[in-house]
Design an enzyme around this catalytic site. Structure first.
Site, short mmCIF file in Angstrom:
data_model
loop_
_atom_site.label_atom_id
_atom_site.label_comp_id
_atom_site.label_asym_id
_atom_site.label_seq_id
_atom_site.Cartn_x
_atom_site.Cartn_y
_atom_site.Cartn_z
N ILE A 159 0.84 -1.20 0.00
CA ILE A 159 0.00 0.00 0.00
C ILE A 159 0.88 1.25 0.00
O ILE A 159 0.64 2.20 -0.77
CB ILE A 159 -0.97 -0.02 1.21
CG1 ILE A 159 -1.92 -1.20 1.10
CG2 ILE A 159 -1.74 1.29 1.31
CD1 ILE A 159 -2.75 -1.49 2.34
N ASP A 178 11.19 2.33 6.59
CA ASP A 178 10.87 0.90 6.53
C ASP A 178 12.18 0.16 6.74
O ASP A 178 13.23 0.61 6.26
CB ASP A 178 10.24 0.54 5.17
CG ASP A 178 9.48 -0.79 5.22
OD1 ASP A 178 10.03 -1.76 5.76
OD2 ASP A 178 8.35 -0.83 4.73
N CYS A 209 2.24 0.65 7.97
CA CYS A 209 2.94 -0.52 8.51
C CYS A 209 1.92 -1.36 9.29
O CYS A 209 0.86 -0.85 9.67
CB CYS A 209 4.10 -0.09 9.41
SG CYS A 209 3.60 0.98 10.74
N PRO A 210 2.22 -2.64 9.53
CA PRO A 210 1.26 -3.45 10.29
C PRO A 210 1.28 -3.09 11.76
O PRO A 210 2.24 -2.47 12.24
CB PRO A 210 1.78 -4.88 10.07
CG PRO A 210 3.21 -4.73 9.73
CD PRO A 210 3.40 -3.40 9.09
N THR A 236 -4.56 4.88 7.83
CA THR A 236 -5.45 3.85 7.26
C THR A 236 -4.89 2.47 7.59
O THR A 236 -5.32 1.48 7.01
CB THR A 236 -5.56 3.99 5.71
OG1 THR A 236 -4.25 3.84 5.15
CG2 THR A 236 -6.16 5.32 5.28
N ASP A 262 -9.01 6.19 9.10
CA ASP A 262 -9.92 5.17 8.60
C ASP A 262 -10.01 4.03 9.60
O ASP A 262 -10.78 3.09 9.43
CB ASP A 262 -9.44 4.65 7.24
CG ASP A 262 -10.44 3.70 6.60
OD1 ASP A 262 -11.64 4.07 6.57
OD2 ASP A 262 -10.06 2.61 6.14
N GLU A 267 -12.11 0.56 17.55
CA GLU A 267 -13.12 0.52 16.49
C GLU A 267 -14.01 -0.71 16.54
O GLU A 267 -15.15 -0.67 16.08
CB GLU A 267 -12.46 0.61 15.11
CG GLU A 267 -11.67 -0.61 14.70
CD GLU A 267 -11.16 -0.52 13.27
OE1 GLU A 267 -10.58 0.51 12.90
OE2 GLU A 267 -11.36 -1.49 12.52
#
Ligand code: NAI
Length: 332
Positions: A159, A178, A209-210, A236, A262, A267
């Site tokens: 992404i 990264d 990033c995760p 996001t 997002d 959430e």
């Protein structure tokens, strides 16, 4: 395979039924859809299914996995990329296979990040309402040219790389962090820097990033203090990449000038459902919603026709591979 789908929405049902119908008859699966999220309470619905298919906010912890194992479930198929919500060690220990969809449409999420940026920058969400109410004034709608600005991307995987390509198209200078430098990003002219430099130099920062123990609250009061005053922050990725209370404090002082989310730390209690007739108990979220320079969407970055079709195809193919004892590259 007999597959029980949890947290199912009408659009999931459509995309999975279409993908299943596209398979040759002997390869088709039996699909059973449940609207309920997968919890220890709803786990009983998974009676006599070989696999459960779940989404981002179904918490697959050790207790739930034990409930599934007790009912003979052999596979957990995540119809999403992130797997931070799964206790993988417990699944492995119980012999439950976990598969995911690592890539479906990086364009969907990267383009949504850009939608948040453009909306926040040019205030189109506010302009839309104003003009409909007969208010044609421009006060408060001032934006800036993206051209020539510095974009900081944290995580240049699938992404992040698409976003880098889009932002170079706008004429932005792109900085990135990264551990793994991406060749395409390098070719685009993306400059890899240390996090401190990215925080100090970026006009816009976007997180790709995760969520892992190492990236939880990656955005905290210390790094926010390093950022340019008025920085735009876009998330996001996953909600807990950001320390929400630190971000609220920085919005109050103006250190953060715009925030596009997002995803949100809590959430799973709200997103994907209609709570419009209820009193929302989440004070941090409600505070965020009071800022005119905050834009929150309900985890819809993935939500394009192309992405839904790809998610369904890959999930069914993952399950076919597991059923046939074939190698499955998407097995975790
Ligand atoms: P990816 O695995 O292709 O890329 C992630 C990149 O982050 C990798 O290059 C990795 O080296 C890097 N990374 C890991 N730790 C880092 C750190 N501490 N600092 C900087 N970089 C680090 O993943 P992809 O497909 O690009 O997705 C990224 C994230 O986006 C997913 O983990 C998921 O949480 C989120 N996502 C959100 C969606 C939405 O609807 N909002 C949909 C799909 C994914």
């Amino acid at each position: 395979m007999r597959i029980g789908f949890f947290s199912t929405k009408p659009y999931d049902k459509t995309s999975f039924m279409n993908a299943n119908a596209a398979l040759a008859k002997p390869q088709r699966h039996e699909l059973i859809f449940f609207e309920a999220a997968l919890t220890p309470q709803t786990c009983g619905l998974a009676e006599q299914v070989d696999a459960v298919c779940v989404f981002v906010n179904d918490q697959i912890d050790a207790h739930l996995l034990r409930c599934l194992a007790g009912r003979g479930v052999k596979v957990v198929a995540l119809r999403c990329a992130g797997f931070n919500q799964v206790d993988l060690a417990a699944a492995h220990a119980m012999g439950i296979v976990v598969v995911r969809v690592p890539a479906y449409s990086p364009y969907a999420v990267a383009e949504h990040a850009v939608a948040l940026m453009l909306t926040l920058n040019r205030h189109t969400h506010r302009a839309y309402n104003r003009v409909r109410e007969g208010n044609f004034a421009l006060n408060g709608l001032l934006g800036f040219d993206l051209y020539g600005k510095t974009m900081g991307i944290i995580g240049t995987g699938r992404i992040g790389t698409v976003l880098a390509r889009i932002m170079t198209g706008f004429g932005c200078t792109v900085l990135a962090c990264d551990q793994v430098e991406n060749a395409e990003c390098r070719q685009l002219g993306v400059r890899y820097v240390e996090p401190t430099a990215l925080f100090q130099q970026s006009d816009i920062i976007s997180l790709h990033c995760p969520l892992t123990p190492a990236t939880r609250h990656l955005i905290n009061q210390h790094c926010i203090a390093l950022m340019k005053p008025g920085v735009m922050l876009i998330n996001t990725g996953r909600g807990a990449l950001i320390d929400t209370s630190a971000v609220i404090a920085a919005l109050k002082t103006g250190q953060i000038g715009a925030l596009g989310l997002d995803v949100y730390e809590q959430e799973e209690l709200l997103f994907f459902e209609d709570h419009s007739n209820e009193i929302i108990q989440d004070d941090a979220l409600e505070r965020l919603l009071t800022f005119p320079n905050v834009l929150i969407t309900s985890h819809q970055g993935f939500f394009t026709r192309e992405a839904l079709a790809a998610i369904a195809e890959t999930t069914l193919s993952n399950l076919s591979q597991i059923e046939q004892h074939a190698a499955c590259p998407n097995r975790l």
